[in-house]
Motif scaffolding. Sequence first.
Motif, PDB file in Angstrom:
ATOM      1  N   PRO A 233       0.810  -1.229   0.000  1.00 58.29           N
ATOM      2  CA  PRO A 233       0.000   0.000   0.000  1.00 58.29           C
ATOM      3  C   PRO A 233       0.839   1.273   0.000  1.00 58.29           C
ATOM      4  CG  PRO A 233       0.112  -0.913   2.230  1.00 58.29           C
ATOM      5  CD  PRO A 233       0.954  -1.801   1.360  1.00 58.29           C
TER       6      PRO A 233
ATOM      7  N   ARG B 279       0.383  -1.948   8.820  1.00 60.12           N
ATOM      8  CA  ARG B 279       0.727  -2.947   7.788  1.00 60.12           C
ATOM      9  C   ARG B 279      -0.555  -3.590   7.269  1.00 60.12           C
ATOM     10  NH1 ARG B 279       6.150  -6.236   7.532  1.00 60.12           N
ATOM     11  NH2 ARG B 279       5.591  -5.830   5.393  1.00 60.12           N
TER      12      ARG B 279
ATOM     13  N   THR C  55       9.537  -2.746  -2.275  1.00 59.97           N
ATOM     14  CA  THR C  55       9.895  -1.384  -2.708  1.00 59.97           C
ATOM     15  C   THR C  55      11.203  -1.389  -3.517  1.00 59.97           C
ATOM     16  OG1 THR C  55      10.761  -1.051  -0.472  1.00 59.97           O
ATOM     17  CG2 THR C  55       8.607  -0.098  -0.967  1.00 59.97           C
TER      18      THR C  55
HETATM   19  C1  FAD Z   1      -2.240   3.055   3.993  1.00 62.39           C
HETATM   20  C2  FAD Z   1      -0.727   3.015   3.834  1.00 62.39           C
HETATM   21  C3  FAD Z   1      -0.095   4.001   3.112  1.00 62.39           C
HETATM   22  C4  FAD Z   1       1.300   3.964   2.962  1.00 62.39           C
HETATM   23  N1  FAD Z   1       1.887   4.968   2.251  1.00 62.39           N
HETATM   24  C5  FAD Z   1       3.227   4.945   2.071  1.00 62.39           C
HETATM   25  C6  FAD Z   1       3.843   5.967   1.305  1.00 62.39           C
HETATM   26  O1  FAD Z   1       3.186   6.905   0.806  1.00 62.39           O
HETATM   27  N2  FAD Z   1       5.189   5.890   1.139  1.00 62.39           N
HETATM   28  C7  FAD Z   1       5.933   4.868   1.695  1.00 62.39           C
HETATM   29  O2  FAD Z   1       7.164   4.841   1.517  1.00 62.39           O
HETATM   30  N3  FAD Z   1       5.364   3.902   2.417  1.00 62.39           N
HETATM   31  C8  FAD Z   1       4.034   3.902   2.616  1.00 62.39           C
HETATM   32  N4  FAD Z   1       3.445   2.905   3.335  1.00 62.39           N
HETATM   33  C9  FAD Z   1       4.307   1.810   3.848  1.00 62.39           C
HETATM   34  C10 FAD Z   1       4.606   0.836   2.685  1.00 62.39           C
HETATM   35  O3  FAD Z   1       3.421   0.156   2.348  1.00 62.39           O
HETATM   36  C11 FAD Z   1       5.697  -0.162   3.112  1.00 62.39           C
HETATM   37  O4  FAD Z   1       6.906   0.526   3.291  1.00 62.39           O
HETATM   38  C12 FAD Z   1       5.875  -1.229   2.048  1.00 62.39           C
HETATM   39  O5  FAD Z   1       4.751  -2.071   2.026  1.00 62.39           O
HETATM   40  C13 FAD Z   1       7.115  -2.056   2.340  1.00 62.39           C
HETATM   41  O6  FAD Z   1       7.177  -3.104   1.386  1.00 62.39           O
HETATM   42  P1  FAD Z   1       8.529  -3.911   1.158  1.00 62.39           P
HETATM   43  O7  FAD Z   1       8.191  -5.191   0.496  1.00 62.39           O
HETATM   44  O8  FAD Z   1       9.556  -3.043   0.499  1.00 62.39           O
HETATM   45  O9  FAD Z   1       9.084  -4.137   2.619  1.00 62.39           O
HETATM   46  P2  FAD Z   1       8.811  -5.377   3.576  1.00 62.39           P
HETATM   47  O10 FAD Z   1       9.848  -6.411   3.278  1.00 62.39           O
HETATM   48  O11 FAD Z   1       7.384  -5.772   3.569  1.00 62.39           O
HETATM   49  O12 FAD Z   1       9.157  -4.669   4.957  1.00 62.39           O
HETATM   50  C14 FAD Z   1      10.417  -4.003   5.145  1.00 62.39           C
HETATM   51  C15 FAD Z   1      10.408  -3.281   6.465  1.00 62.39           C
HETATM   52  O13 FAD Z   1       9.434  -2.230   6.448  1.00 62.39           O
HETATM   53  C16 FAD Z   1       8.532  -2.384   7.533  1.00 62.39           C
HETATM   54  N5  FAD Z   1       7.181  -1.989   7.094  1.00 62.39           N
HETATM   55  C17 FAD Z   1       6.468  -2.496   6.075  1.00 62.39           C
HETATM   56  N6  FAD Z   1       5.261  -1.910   5.991  1.00 62.39           N
HETATM   57  C18 FAD Z   1       5.197  -1.022   6.999  1.00 62.39           C
HETATM   58  C19 FAD Z   1       4.219  -0.115   7.474  1.00 62.39           C
HETATM   59  N7  FAD Z   1       3.004   0.003   6.898  1.00 62.39           N
HETATM   60  N8  FAD Z   1       4.517   0.633   8.535  1.00 62.39           N
HETATM   61  C20 FAD Z   1       5.698   0.536   9.145  1.00 62.39           C
HETATM   62  N9  FAD Z   1       6.674  -0.296   8.761  1.00 62.39           N
HETATM   63  C21 FAD Z   1       6.436  -1.083   7.708  1.00 62.39           C
HETATM   64  C22 FAD Z   1       8.592  -3.866   7.879  1.00 62.39           C
HETATM   65  O14 FAD Z   1       8.240  -4.083   9.227  1.00 62.39           O
HETATM   66  C23 FAD Z   1      10.034  -4.202   7.643  1.00 62.39           C
HETATM   67  O15 FAD Z   1      10.846  -3.845   8.734  1.00 62.39           O
HETATM   68  C24 FAD Z   1       2.068   2.917   3.535  1.00 62.39           C
HETATM   69  C25 FAD Z   1       1.429   1.918   4.252  1.00 62.39           C
HETATM   70  C26 FAD Z   1       0.049   1.976   4.408  1.00 62.39           C
HETATM   71  C27 FAD Z   1      -0.641   0.895   5.185  1.00 62.39           C
END
Ligand code: FAD
Length: 269
Positions: A71, A233, A93
């Motif tokens: 998201p 999350r 990401t």
């Molecule tokens: C409604 C919503 C809106 C969002 N908007 C943005 C945005 O505009 N820009 C942005 O950079 N990110 C945003 N995020 C967070 C973004 O979704 C996550 O950073 C992303 O899903 C990580 O994916 P990944 O596969 O790279 O990392 P993963 O491998 O899934 O996780 C990597 C690390 O990031 C942490 N992480 C993952 N998701 C979150 C989260 N939601 N909150 C806190 N820590 C998290 C995990 O715990 C882990 O330590 C948003 C989340 C939500 C729920």
Amino acid sequence: MPREWTTATRNPHATPARQPGRRTVPVIRVQALADTIIELTLQDAHTARTARPGQFVMLYTHDQSRLMPRPFGVAGTNGDTFTIIFAIVGEGTRQFSTLREGDTIDMLGPLGGQAFNLDQPGDYLLVGGGLGIPPLLYAAQRLAAKPDTRTTAILGYRDTRYADTRMQTHTPHTHSITNAQGDVLTLLNTLEPNPNPDQPLTILTCGPKPMMQAVHQWAQTHNANCQTCMEQRMGCGYGACVACTIPTIHGNTKTCTEGPVFPSTTIIW
Ligand SMILES: Cc1cc2nc3c(=O)[nH]c(=O)nc-3n(C[C@H](O)[C@H](O)[C@H](O)COP(=O)(O)OP(=O)(O)OC[C@H]3O[C@@H](n4cnc5c(N)ncnc54)[C@H](O)[C@@H]3O)c2cc1C
Ligand code: FES
């Protein structure tokens, strides 16, 4: 993944009942805003036309083994395009960071049953931290089109001020701080964010939970209405998996369909 579904309609700002399903959209532009922070511009007329500030889209990687989409809050719209801004924090990401202009990506949305409510005239204070800032950029874009509002933005960064320039295109009253200098509370306590005490003050906040809790408490002592965007999350993004529940005064609540924006007074901090 269903092609269409019905979302919650319990509140007047809820997502329209029928939405297009997962679809493939073109990447129009990719721009690095800082070392690990990227702005993606995607072409999708439905999102550009209907997304409200605080709503989000789910993006899918091309990697079939990584089933869950990710998201991201809508950070702005222009014509039939919209932007998101993300930090590279994990594998999803990292994959999105390899996208280039002309590529395509699968997406769903816009999602979220409750967006920021911008109906109130008066002063708005947008308080964002880290990667909670993108939804506030979109709120500022919308507020800039409303003549009866005045917006002040207070932005806190770990280090690079990646969004200041974009926020300044929406409001000249943009102030920021890095961790080395303090935090958003430092700014809130030194600025005069509501220069017209006769005007109602609405606070919109998004960022780390401890920051939003502190902003909620500041709002309570300043008689301000505070709306918090909870970036919990998520799994599905539309109410099917319960991965995103948070405790509220109404019980455990799904952030994706009942939020992500909540009155700060309903959150159990
Ligand atoms: C409604 C919503 C809106 C969002 N908007 C943005 C945005 O505009 N820009 C942005 O950079 N990110 C945003 N995020 C967070 C973004 O979704 C996550 O950073 C992303 O899903 C990580 O994916 P990944 O596969 O790279 O990392 P993963 O491998 O899934 O996780 C990597 C690390 O990031 C942490 N992480 C993952 N998701 C979150 C989260 N939601 N909150 C806190 N820590 C998290 C995990 O715990 C882990 O330590 C948003 C989340 C939500 C729920
Ligand atoms: S993310 Fe699946 S129910 Fe909210």
